[in-house]
Design a protein around this motif. Structure first.
Motif, short mmCIF file in Angstrom:
data_model
loop_
_atom_site.label_atom_id
_atom_site.label_comp_id
_atom_site.label_asym_id
_atom_site.label_seq_id
_atom_site.Cartn_x
_atom_site.Cartn_y
_atom_site.Cartn_z
N ARG A 92 0.97 -1.18 0.05
CA ARG A 92 -0.05 0.21 0.23
C ARG A 92 0.85 1.16 0.08
O ARG A 92 0.32 2.37 -0.24
CB ARG A 92 -0.92 0.05 1.43
N PRO A 95 0.92 2.02 -3.99
CA PRO A 95 -0.12 1.35 -4.55
C PRO A 95 -0.10 1.31 -6.21
O PRO A 95 -0.56 0.38 -6.88
CB PRO A 95 -1.63 2.13 -4.18
N LEU A 100 -5.20 -3.74 -7.90
CA LEU A 100 -6.44 -4.08 -7.05
C LEU A 100 -6.20 -5.30 -6.17
O LEU A 100 -5.23 -6.13 -6.34
CB LEU A 100 -7.60 -4.67 -8.09
N ARG A 101 -6.46 -4.81 -4.70
CA ARG A 101 -6.30 -5.76 -3.88
C ARG A 101 -7.72 -6.34 -3.53
O ARG A 101 -8.55 -5.62 -2.78
CB ARG A 101 -5.46 -5.15 -2.50
N GLN A 141 -4.68 -0.76 6.69
CA GLN A 141 -5.18 -0.73 5.29
C GLN A 141 -6.20 -1.78 5.18
O GLN A 141 -6.29 -2.89 5.61
CB GLN A 141 -3.91 -0.81 4.25
N ASP A 144 -9.04 -3.12 -1.65
CA ASP A 144 -10.23 -2.42 -2.42
C ASP A 144 -11.64 -2.95 -2.49
O ASP A 144 -12.60 -2.17 -2.72
CB ASP A 144 -9.63 -2.03 -3.91
N LYS A 273 -17.66 -2.83 -2.00
CA LYS A 273 -16.60 -2.00 -1.99
C LYS A 273 -17.11 -0.74 -0.98
O LYS A 273 -18.26 -0.77 -0.79
CB LYS A 273 -16.63 -1.32 -3.43
N ILE A 277 -15.15 5.61 -1.15
CA ILE A 277 -13.90 5.58 -1.98
C ILE A 277 -14.40 5.55 -3.49
O ILE A 277 -14.75 4.70 -3.80
CB ILE A 277 -13.08 4.63 -1.44
N PRO A 279 -14.17 4.66 -7.10
CA PRO A 279 -13.37 3.20 -7.68
C PRO A 279 -12.49 3.75 -8.78
O PRO A 279 -12.75 4.81 -9.44
CB PRO A 279 -14.68 2.39 -8.36
N SER A 280 -11.28 2.98 -8.79
CA SER A 280 -10.20 3.62 -9.83
C SER A 280 -10.71 2.85 -11.44
O SER A 280 -11.76 2.06 -11.25
CB SER A 280 -8.92 3.03 -9.47
N MET A 283 -10.58 -0.69 -11.00
CA MET A 283 -11.65 -1.33 -10.32
C MET A 283 -13.17 -1.40 -11.35
O MET A 283 -13.63 -2.40 -11.34
CB MET A 283 -11.78 -0.47 -9.08
#
Length: 299
Positions: A92, A95, A100-101, A141, A144, A273, A277, A279-280, A283
Motif C-alpha cells: 500500500r 499502490p 487491485l487488492r 489498510q 479495495d 466496496k 472511496i 473506484p479506480s 476497479m
C-alpha cells in the motif's frame, strides 16, 4: 537462541499444514498450494520430525489433526496472517493506479473465481490483482473490495453475484445406495453433511418446503466447508451447496441433484466496496468483467 531458531518451521511447511487441515488429504492440499503431492508429504514429514510428534492422524476418513497438530495449526494461521498483513501494508505504500487488492473467501476463490480468472488476465494484462483471504482487525489498510457470503450490507456498495440458488447434491453412488428421493421426507431419511458456521443447513431447506418440524435422520459436521463438498463428492452424504460453486461437478456428473431438490437462500456471494472511496479505472474494469461472468450463470 540458535536451538530455538532451528526449531522454527518454514513458511512453506506452515502453509502445507493449514492446507492439509482444511482439505483433509495431501493430494487436495497439493492442488491448493501448487506443490506436488510428494512435496506436500515431504513438508509434513520434515515438520513432524522438527516437532518430534505427528501433526495428523491418518484415518480412513482423511487426515485429522492431533492435539499437537491443532496447536501448531492455530499458531500457523496467526503467523501467516501477520506476514500477509505486513505484505499488504508494504504494498500500500506504493499502490499504483493499476493494482487491485481483493479479499476472497477460500472456497469462493477455489471453486469459482480462480478457474475464471485467467480470462481476466488475458484481457487485461496491465492490471495487477493481489488476493488475500483475510484482513486483520488491526490492519491499517483495507482491500479495495471484498467478496462476502452474506445478505446485502447497507454500509457498503454491494453487487450480488450468485449463491441464493442452493441445491441438495451428492455423488451418484450415494443416491444409488439410498435410492432416488421423491419427497422431502425421503431426503430426511439420509445423511446431511454440514459446516456449522454457514447458513446452509437442513432446517433452512426444510423450512423452505414448509416442513419446519421435519428433522434429518443423521448429520455429519465438518470444520471447513471445503470438506463438506469433498465428502459429498465421495458419496458420504448429501449436502446443500450453492449451484454456482459446483457447476463443473454437476456438468460432469460427479454430483447429482435428484429431482431438482433445493431452496432459495437469503444468503449469497456479494462483491462489496467502500462507499466513501471512488473506484479506480482498474476497479471499474474488473467489476464489469466480474458482473458479466456472474450474469452468465443465470442464478
Amino acid at each position: 537462541m540458535a536451538s530455538g531458531r532451528r526449531r522454527l518451521p518454514s513458511t512453506t511447511a506452515l502453509q502445507v499444514l493449514i492446507a492439509v487441515a482444511e482439505r483433509g488429504s495431501t493430494s487436495a492440499a497439493a492442488e491448493s498450494t501448487s506443490l506436488s503431492q510428494s512435496a506436500v508429504s515431504k513438508q509434513l514429514l520434515t515438520l513432524e520430525d522438527l516437532i518430534g510428534s505427528p501433526v495428523f492422524a491418518r484415518t480412513p476418513r482423511g487426515m485429522i489433526p492431533t492435539e499437537v497438530g491443532s496447536i501448531y495449526i492455530e499458531q500457523a494461521r496467526t503467523a501467516l496472517k501477520a506476514m500477509e498483513d505486513a505484505a499488504l501494508r508494504v504494498a500500500r505504500l506504493k499502490p499504483g493506479p493499476r493494482v487491485l487488492r481483493l479479499q476472497v473467501p477460500p472456497i469462493f476463490g477455489d471453486r469459482w473465481l480462480l478457474p475464471r480468472f485467467l480470462r481476466f488476465t488475458e484481457q487485461h494484462p496491465e492490471i495487477e490483482v493481489q488476493f488475500t483471504t483475510f484482513v486483520s482487525p488491526t490492519q491499517s489498510q483495507t482491500p479495495d473490495a471484498i467478496f462476502r457470503f452474506l445478505s446485502e450490507l447497507p454500509e457498503e456498495e454491494t453487487n450480488y453475484l450468485f449463491g441464493r440458488e442452493v441445491l441438495v447434491v451428492s455423488a451418484p453412488s450415494y443416491w444409488e445406495k439410498n435410492g432416488t428421493p421423491e419427497t422431502v421426507e425421503d431426503l430426511a431419511g439420509g445423511i446431511m453433511l454440514e459446516h456449522p458456521q454457514t447458513p446452509l443447513h437442513w432446517n433452512y431447506f426444510a423450512r423452505g418446503h414448509g416442513k419446519d418440524d421435519l428433522a434429518v435422520r443423521h448429520t455429519t459436521r465438518f470444520g471447513y466447508y471445503t470438506m463438506v463438498i469433498r465428502a459429498a463428492l465421495a458419496g458420504q452424504g448429501m449436502a446443500l451447496i450453492p449451484r454456482g460453486l459446483i457447476l463443473d461437478d454437476l456438468a460432469a456428473g460427479k454430483l447429482v441433484n435428484p429431482n431438482g431438490f433445493g431452496y432459495r437462500s437469503d444468503y449469497g456471494y456479494w462483491f462489496a466496496k467502500p462507499r466513501d472511496i471512488a473506484p479506480s479505472a482498474s476497479m471499474r474494469t474488473f467489476e464489469a468483467w466480474l458482473m458479466a461472468e456472474a450474469e452468465g450463470m443465470g442464478d
